[in-house]
Write an enzyme that holds these catalytic residues in place. Structure first.
Site, short mmCIF file in Angstrom:
data_model
loop_
_atom_site.label_atom_id
_atom_site.label_comp_id
_atom_site.label_asym_id
_atom_site.label_seq_id
_atom_site.Cartn_x
_atom_site.Cartn_y
_atom_site.Cartn_z
N PRO A 87 0.82 -1.20 0.00
CG PRO A 87 -0.03 -1.06 2.16
CD PRO A 87 0.67 -2.00 1.23
CB SER A 116 -2.63 3.32 0.72
OG SER A 116 -2.73 4.22 1.81
NE ARG A 174 7.21 9.36 7.08
CZ ARG A 174 6.00 8.98 6.71
NH1 ARG A 174 5.37 9.62 5.73
NH2 ARG A 174 5.40 7.96 7.29
CB SER A 283 5.69 -4.03 8.07
OG SER A 283 5.90 -2.73 7.58
CG HIS A 285 4.98 2.47 7.86
ND1 HIS A 285 3.68 2.23 8.26
CD2 HIS A 285 4.87 3.34 6.84
CE1 HIS A 285 2.84 2.94 7.53
NE2 HIS A 285 3.55 3.62 6.65
NE ARG A 288 7.10 6.50 4.01
CZ ARG A 288 7.47 7.54 3.26
NH1 ARG A 288 8.69 7.59 2.76
NH2 ARG A 288 6.63 8.53 3.01
#
Length: 390
Positions: A87, A116, A174, A283, A285, A288
């Site tokens: 996604p 997503s 980020r 996961s 991600h 991130r």
């Protein structure tokens, strides 16, 4: 897509790093940074790469050889390869209609495609392209009526696999995106205008398609009058924190397979199973969300050992090659998802790039399996080289 139009890309982009380099030259810097970047100091991002590189496989060259078969069965459905498209949010800033390009390519290649909630293509449009290869990833809204409607819309398309992502309790920090003004609401700065002007192909394509929007949630934002209202809606209504009680509620409202994404240790895996999960995606991600997170490749074995055998254990994070897919399969994953590679593909070559990315990963995986003398993907685990052995 004409087969010849994909084949001619091989000399231009022979691997995912080639796609990445070409993407860097075709899309604005803020869009490239969004795809490439991780959170905070990007330690988790680099840890994923280092941990994958540390997984070594042993070839048995004198064992009997048969050409490898990449096909696999997942939740009762046959697929041509043990990998899929993860996604991806905000795909439209990378290339217009990127999600639909991915969906069509996944259907043609017969691999899973996951849309997503935050994609810039709608549930209905993506499902029409991916057909029975369509999966939907849900960020559960705090508004229960909207949550129920998103789930219903996915079910109405014939979707059988619902993925609930649990590792976004807070927005990822980020720095690259913050500096680029890539936030909610997005900020148009002299820097972003200049970067766009340097990428005329992207700019023309984006102007023709229109500015990207969160297409699946657009129907719920009819009364929002300005971009700040949209921003407040996304922050306060769109995504709620997922815990075990919420997961049980979603399980009660979904008749298909429930898959929990963002699992990175055995305790959460067991909680997900207790809440009714049929599958897990190990996961972090893609580095991130939590910069201190352990690499997914290092946690999948313990997670698989902890859960009942019937639970389907999949994985993502850091996948940049067919070799990486083989590494995850060697650690016990049944299917491996990749995200960034597919965004680099469409950024580099448009719709043909979506198909070409699949070709790259499939060909590389097939080459690894041939080297190992693996007849099918289930045999790759036998070739994992333990760190304690030579």
């Amino acid at each position: 897509m004409n087969e010849a139009s994909v084949q001619h890309l091989k000399p231009l982009s022979a691997c995912v790093p080639d796609l990445k380099n070409r993407a860097r030259k075709r899309i604005p810097g803020f869009a490239f940074d969004y795809v490439e970047g991780g959170c905070n100091h990007e330690a988790a991002l680099h840890r994923n790469r280092q941990a994958l590189d540390a997984v070594q496989l042993r070839a048995d060259y004198l064992a009997p050889y048969s050409p490898p078969d990449l096909s696999t069965t997942l939740f009762g459905q046959d697929y041509a390869a043990p990998f899929g498209i993860a996604p991806l949010g905000l795909t439209g800033i990378v290339w217009p209609n990127a999600s639909l390009m991915h969906a069509r390519a996944a259907k043609k290649a017969n691999i899973p495609y996951v849309l997503s909630t935050l994609s810039t293509s709608s549930i209905e449009d993506a499902a029409a392209c991916a057909e029975d290869n369509f999966w939907f990833q849900l960020y559960p809204p705090s508004d229960l009526a909207i949550r129920a409607d998103l789930i219903k819309r996915a079910a109405d398309t014939g979707c059988k696999n619902l993925i609930v992502t649990i590792d976004v309790a807070a927005a990822g920090h980020r720095p690259k995106d913050i500096k680029n003004g890539l936030a909610i609401p997005p900020k148009i700065t002299p820097r972003s205008v200049f970067q766009s002007a340097l990428r005329p192909q992207w700019s023309i394509a984006t102007l023709k398609a229109g500015l990207p929007q969160f297409a699946s949630i657009l129907p719920y934002m009819k009364d929002l009058s300005n971009i700040q209202d949209v921003a407040n809606y996304v922050r306060n209504t769109l995504k709620d924190v997922v815990d075990e009680p919420m997961l049980r509620t979603i399980r009660d409202s979904w008749q298909g397979n429930l898959i929990v994404k963002g699992i990175n240790h055995a305790d959460d895996a067991l909680r997900a199973v207790a809440a009714g999960a049929d599958g897990l995606i190990v996961s972090n991600h893609g580095g991130r969300q939590l910069d201190a997170a352990e690499a997914s490749i290092n946690t999948i074995e313990s997670i698989k050992a902890a859960v009942p055998e019937h639970i389907v254990v999949m994985a993502d994070s850091g996948v940049e090659s067919g070799v990486d897919i083989a590494r995850f399969l060697a650690q016990g994953a049944s299917t491996v998802f990749s995200g960034r590679a597919f965004l680099y593909g469409v950024a580099a070559h448009g719709e043909a790039g979506a198909e070409h990315t699949i070709d790259i990963l499939r060909d590389e995986l097939q080459q690894v399996m041939s080297q190992l003398h693996c007849t099918d993907t289930s045999q790759i685990q036998r070739h994992k080289l333990n760190r304690n052995t030579e």
